[in-house]
Design an enzyme around this catalytic site. Structure first.
Site: not given
Length: 222
Positions: A16, A198-201
């Site tokens: 997700k 977002e973007n696993r950051l």
């Protein structure tokens, strides 16, 4: 059957995209308990969570063998986070040998987690008794009926024990507090607030207890 057929989902592609808004140091409360109270209120009111006070308690025995289970948080304040259990259970036996513990609040619908590490100590009997009186009658009987974490032959063993207790202590009659049942208070040493981005950051801000009792906040790389 191939290995691929054994799992009917492509786990590698299950993901997700988390929320865009993050968590900054300037937004944090002065103490981790104050910050936890803010997030917990949001989780309990508009977080879409079934049990916002559910937490994963992870322990290790004297040999370092780990175990984890989900329990319910029943109280928190500046002294720590409190849950209740059978003192003969695996978690309690672990904590008797090794009081260091971690708590995880997995608030997935909000893309949030809170991770606590600290030391667990038993609550006093007066505090335990006061909480026990707030439990539903059936839950009070259940605390007596179950020798938690012990091996039993059949489900009937538990059902029969409960039926005997229900006959002895009918609804409206006071149930005594089991002598081997009570609370643990986890005094936090670190508390991490994890906000999915977002973007696993992700944003990860951790309070660390200082020798004088104050708290230092540090940012962790996602």
């Amino acid at each position: 059957m191939t290995d691929r057929d054994a799992v009917p989902f492509d786990l590698a592609s299950m993901r997700k995209q988390y929320r865009a808004e993050g968590l900054s140091e300037t937004e944090l409360a002065a103490t981790p308990v104050e910050q936890f109270a803010r997030w917990f209120k949001q989780a309990a009111t508009d977080g879409g969570l079934f049990e916002p006070n559910a937490m994963v308690v992870s322990t290790a025995d004297a040999e370092g063998r780990t175990s984890a289970r989900t329990v319910l948080l029943k109280h928190f304040d500046e002294h720590g986070f409190v849950f209740y259990t059978n003192y003969d259970s695996r978690k309690a036996r672990d904590l008797a040998e090794n009081p260091y513990v971690s708590l995880l609040f997995p608030w997935h619908p909000m893309a949030r987690q809170v991770l606590v590490t600290g030391v667990a100590r038993r609550t006093g009997r007066d505090e335990t008794a006061a909480y026990f009186r707030t439990r539903p009658h059936g839950s009070q009987l259940g605390a007596w009926a179950s020798a938690q974490s012990s091996v039993i032959s059949t489900r009937a063993d538990i059902d029969d024990a409960y039926a005997e207790l229900a006959a002895r202590y009918p609804e409206g009659e006071q149930v005594p507090v089991p002598p081997n049942w009570g609370g643990f208070r986890v005094a936090p040493q670190t508390v991490e607030f994890w906000q999915g981005r977002e973007n696993r950051l992700h944003d990860r801000l951790r309070y660390v207890e200082q020798p004088d009792g104050s708290w230092r906040v540090e940012r962790l790389s996602p």
